[in-house]
Design a protein around this motif. Structure first.
Motif, PDB file in Angstrom:
ATOM      1  N   GLN A  97      -7.235 -25.540  39.042  1.00  0.00           N
ATOM      2  CA  GLN A  97      -8.047 -24.787  40.000  1.00  0.00           C
ATOM      3  C   GLN A  97      -8.646 -23.545  39.365  1.00  0.00           C
ATOM      4  O   GLN A  97      -9.752 -23.147  39.703  1.00  0.00           O
ATOM      5  CB  GLN A  97      -7.191 -24.384  41.215  1.00  0.00           C
ATOM      6  N   GLU A  98      -7.873 -22.931  38.453  1.00  0.00           N
ATOM      7  CA  GLU A  98      -8.357 -21.734  37.773  1.00  0.00           C
ATOM      8  C   GLU A  98      -8.228 -21.957  36.280  1.00  0.00           C
ATOM      9  O   GLU A  98      -7.141 -22.265  35.800  1.00  0.00           O
ATOM     10  CB  GLU A  98      -7.487 -20.521  38.126  1.00  0.00           C
ATOM     11  N   ALA A  99      -9.305 -21.774  35.568  1.00  0.00           N
ATOM     12  CA  ALA A  99      -9.264 -21.937  34.111  1.00  0.00           C
ATOM     13  C   ALA A  99      -8.265 -20.962  33.505  1.00  0.00           C
ATOM     14  O   ALA A  99      -7.574 -21.274  32.540  1.00  0.00           O
ATOM     15  CB  ALA A  99     -10.653 -21.718  33.520  1.00  0.00           C
ATOM     16  N   ALA A 100      -8.161 -19.777  34.098  1.00  0.00           N
ATOM     17  CA  ALA A 100      -7.264 -18.753  33.562  1.00  0.00           C
ATOM     18  C   ALA A 100      -5.806 -19.196  33.628  1.00  0.00           C
ATOM     19  O   ALA A 100      -5.005 -18.843  32.761  1.00  0.00           O
ATOM     20  CB  ALA A 100      -7.456 -17.444  34.316  1.00  0.00           C
ATOM     21  N   ALA A 101      -5.448 -19.980  34.650  1.00  0.00           N
ATOM     22  CA  ALA A 101      -4.055 -20.428  34.784  1.00  0.00           C
ATOM     23  C   ALA A 101      -3.677 -21.303  33.593  1.00  0.00           C
ATOM     24  O   ALA A 101      -2.590 -21.159  33.023  1.00  0.00           O
ATOM     25  CB  ALA A 101      -3.861 -21.187  36.091  1.00  0.00           C
ATOM     26  N   LEU A 102      -4.589 -22.197  33.204  1.00  0.00           N
ATOM     27  CA  LEU A 102      -4.322 -23.068  32.052  1.00  0.00           C
ATOM     28  C   LEU A 102      -4.165 -22.227  30.786  1.00  0.00           C
ATOM     29  O   LEU A 102      -3.258 -22.465  29.985  1.00  0.00           O
ATOM     30  CB  LEU A 102      -5.452 -24.096  31.879  1.00  0.00           C
ATOM     31  N   ALA A 103      -5.033 -21.224  30.637  1.00  0.00           N
ATOM     32  CA  ALA A 103      -4.960 -20.351  29.451  1.00  0.00           C
ATOM     33  C   ALA A 103      -3.610 -19.643  29.394  1.00  0.00           C
ATOM     34  O   ALA A 103      -2.978 -19.569  28.341  1.00  0.00           O
ATOM     35  CB  ALA A 103      -6.105 -19.338  29.471  1.00  0.00           C
ATOM     36  N   VAL A 104      -3.152 -19.138  30.540  1.00  0.00           N
ATOM     37  CA  VAL A 104      -1.874 -18.413  30.578  1.00  0.00           C
ATOM     38  C   VAL A 104      -0.725 -19.366  30.267  1.00  0.00           C
ATOM     39  O   VAL A 104       0.153 -19.064  29.451  1.00  0.00           O
ATOM     40  CB  VAL A 104      -1.659 -17.723  31.957  1.00  0.00           C
ATOM     41  N   VAL A 105      -0.727 -20.528  30.908  1.00  0.00           N
ATOM     42  CA  VAL A 105       0.353 -21.500  30.703  1.00  0.00           C
ATOM     43  C   VAL A 105       0.411 -21.923  29.236  1.00  0.00           C
ATOM     44  O   VAL A 105       1.486 -21.961  28.630  1.00  0.00           O
ATOM     45  CB  VAL A 105       0.169 -22.725  31.642  1.00  0.00           C
ATOM     46  N   GLN A 106      -0.746 -22.195  28.645  1.00  0.00           N
ATOM     47  CA  GLN A 106      -0.757 -22.619  27.236  1.00  0.00           C
ATOM     48  C   GLN A 106      -0.300 -21.487  26.312  1.00  0.00           C
ATOM     49  O   GLN A 106       0.401 -21.732  25.337  1.00  0.00           O
ATOM     50  CB  GLN A 106      -2.142 -23.145  26.849  1.00  0.00           C
ATOM     51  N   ALA A 107      -0.666 -20.268  26.654  1.00  0.00           N
ATOM     52  CA  ALA A 107      -0.238 -19.117  25.840  1.00  0.00           C
ATOM     53  C   ALA A 107       1.285 -18.955  25.906  1.00  0.00           C
ATOM     54  O   ALA A 107       1.939 -18.698  24.896  1.00  0.00           O
ATOM     55  CB  ALA A 107      -0.932 -17.843  26.307  1.00  0.00           C
ATOM     56  N   VAL A 108       1.854 -19.109  27.110  1.00  0.00           N
ATOM     57  CA  VAL A 108       3.311 -18.963  27.255  1.00  0.00           C
ATOM     58  C   VAL A 108       4.037 -20.091  26.517  1.00  0.00           C
ATOM     59  O   VAL A 108       5.056 -19.849  25.860  1.00  0.00           O
ATOM     60  CB  VAL A 108       3.732 -18.913  28.748  1.00  0.00           C
ATOM     61  N   ILE A 109       3.507 -21.304  26.603  1.00  0.00           N
ATOM     62  CA  ILE A 109       4.119 -22.429  25.884  1.00  0.00           C
ATOM     63  C   ILE A 109       4.089 -22.156  24.378  1.00  0.00           C
ATOM     64  O   ILE A 109       5.081 -22.374  23.674  1.00  0.00           O
ATOM     65  CB  ILE A 109       3.407 -23.761  26.231  1.00  0.00           C
ATOM     66  N   GLY A 110       2.976 -21.637  23.891  1.00  0.00           N
ATOM     67  CA  GLY A 110       2.856 -21.302  22.462  1.00  0.00           C
ATOM     68  C   GLY A 110       3.827 -20.201  22.063  1.00  0.00           C
ATOM     69  O   GLY A 110       4.487 -20.272  21.026  1.00  0.00           O
ATOM     70  N   LEU A 111       3.940 -19.206  22.939  1.00  0.00           N
ATOM     71  CA  LEU A 111       4.868 -18.096  22.708  1.00  0.00           C
ATOM     72  C   LEU A 111       6.299 -18.617  22.640  1.00  0.00           C
ATOM     73  O   LEU A 111       7.057 -18.276  21.732  1.00  0.00           O
ATOM     74  CB  LEU A 111       4.718 -17.104  23.864  1.00  0.00           C
ATOM     75  N   GLY A 112       6.645 -19.460  23.619  1.00  0.00           N
ATOM     76  CA  GLY A 112       7.992 -20.039  23.661  1.00  0.00           C
ATOM     77  C   GLY A 112       8.295 -20.820  22.399  1.00  0.00           C
ATOM     78  O   GLY A 112       9.382 -20.700  21.823  1.00  0.00           O
ATOM     79  N   ALA A 113       7.312 -21.601  21.941  1.00  0.00           N
ATOM     80  CA  ALA A 113       7.510 -22.411  20.734  1.00  0.00           C
ATOM     81  C   ALA A 113       7.726 -21.500  19.526  1.00  0.00           C
ATOM     82  O   ALA A 113       8.630 -21.726  18.715  1.00  0.00           O
ATOM     83  CB  ALA A 113       6.316 -23.337  20.512  1.00  0.00           C
ATOM     84  N   SER A 114       6.915 -20.439  19.419  1.00  0.00           N
ATOM     85  CA  SER A 114       7.049 -19.524  18.272  1.00  0.00           C
ATOM     86  C   SER A 114       8.388 -18.801  18.292  1.00  0.00           C
ATOM     87  O   SER A 114       8.942 -18.485  17.247  1.00  0.00           O
ATOM     88  CB  SER A 114       5.936 -18.479  18.278  1.00  0.00           C
ATOM     89  N   LEU A 115       8.880 -18.505  19.487  1.00  0.00           N
ATOM     90  CA  LEU A 115      10.150 -17.791  19.603  1.00  0.00           C
ATOM     91  C   LEU A 115      11.341 -18.745  19.476  1.00  0.00           C
ATOM     92  O   LEU A 115      12.489 -18.311  19.488  1.00  0.00           O
ATOM     93  CB  LEU A 115      10.229 -17.062  20.948  1.00  0.00           C
TER      94      LEU A 115
END
Ligand code: C2E
Ligand code: MG
Ligand code: MG
Ligand code: MG
Length: 281
Positions: free
Chosen positions: A208-226
């Protein structure tokens, strides 16, 4: 004089405020009775591996069947329990119950238990967790404790120490409702944790919101890096699942897989190799 002052102050309250206070007191009284009468139960909602759809764990969620009001949501009674101090005994009860039940599940999947920030103010949280493990015989590696960003904001030095001691017992720490609190990214460096649970408001906005996908993908990337596991909460549609899988989310949880169910109904879900009706997805 104090009494007279009290009376005068009291008259200043709006009648609506009085009613709210009275309702709250009634809720507190009923909650105390419910704890004494063991009228509370724990339901469980599966967490599922995003790729295989195998159940990896279950979250314990408190349920209260009130004799007159029917089902009272934890969102309503947890705050009352926190304000009145009842959360200490309630939290201890949930922990003991969840560990005992999980020890008897047909497969050794994890059990996740929510901790209130107020429980961190008790001097013996680590002892309480250790006791629940010893008394149930549950492998500590199977226990996951869900904390909120609030725990990072209050008493952070003391809470970091408590989290290290909890992990020393062998249990895992998950950050619940991630992205909705006020914690800054620097807390992620200071706090020991094993899992990030992306709040369901982000999942709901996917598609529904492009920004939601961006946030979710950023958090997934952050989680993976951590080096932590990432979970998306509140997955309700196959479209959300598809996006989360493509984005590399590790685990998913939500009504798409199962609502929270009573302990007796959970056994079949845990025993199954994968969420049955979605296994072919
Ligand atoms: P939470 O820990 O974030 O738990 C997830 C909540 O989302 C649960 O609500 C669950 O039923 C709901 N949920 C799961 N999947 C979906 C979905 O697909 N769609 C929607 N709309 N909702 C979904 P519940 O059981 O009403 O619990 C609300 C909150 O109350 C919990 O949020 C947690 O913060 C608190 N809570 C529940 N049990 C306990 C407990 O034993 N101790 C403490 N301290 N807090 C608890
Ligand atoms: Mg939770
Ligand atoms: Mg949550
Ligand atoms: Mg949530």
């Amino acid at each position: 004089a104090a009494k007279a002052d009290g009376r005068r102050t009291r008259r200043l309250f709006e009648p609506a405020m009085d009613a709210a206070l009275q309702a709250r007191r009634a809720l507190e009284r009923d909650l105390r009775a419910a704890i004494a009468a063991e009228a509370l139960e724990v339901h469980y909602q599966p967490l599922v591996d995003a790729r295989t759809l195998a159940v990896t764990g279950c979250e314990a969620l408190l349920r209260w069947r009130h004799p007159e009001r029917g089902f009272v949501s934890p969102a309503d009674f947890i705050p009352v329990a926190e304000e009145t101090g009842l959360i200490a005994s309630l939290g201890e009860w949930v922990l003991a119950r969840a560990c005992r039940e999980a020890a008897g599940w047909p497969r050794p999947v994890r059990v996740a238990v929510n901790l209130s920030p107020v429980q961190f103010r008790a001097p013996d949280l680590v002892g309480t967790v250790a006791r629940a493990l010893t008394e149930s015989g549950l492998d500590p590696a199977r226990l996951e404790l869900e904390i909120t960003e609030q725990v990072m904001l209050e008493e952070s030095a003391a809470n970091i120490a408590v989290l290290h001691r909890l992990r020393g017992l062998g249990v895992r720490i998950a950050i619940d409702d991630f992205g909705t609190g006020y914690a800054s990214l620097s807390y992620l460096r200071a706090f020991p944790f094993d899992k990030i649970k992306i709040d369901r408001s982000f999942t709901a906005a996917l598609g529904q919101e492009a920004a939601a996908l961006a946030v979710v993908q950023a958090v997934i990337g952050l989680g993976a890096s951590l080096g932590t596991t990432t979970v998306a909460e509140g997955v309700e549609t196959e479209a959300q699942l598809a996006v989360l899988r493509r984005s590399g989310c590790d685990e998913v949880q939500g009504f798409l897989f199962s609502r929270p169910v009573p302990a007796a109904d959970l056994r079949a879900l845990v025993a199954a190799p994968a969420v049955p009706w979605l296994a072919a997805a």
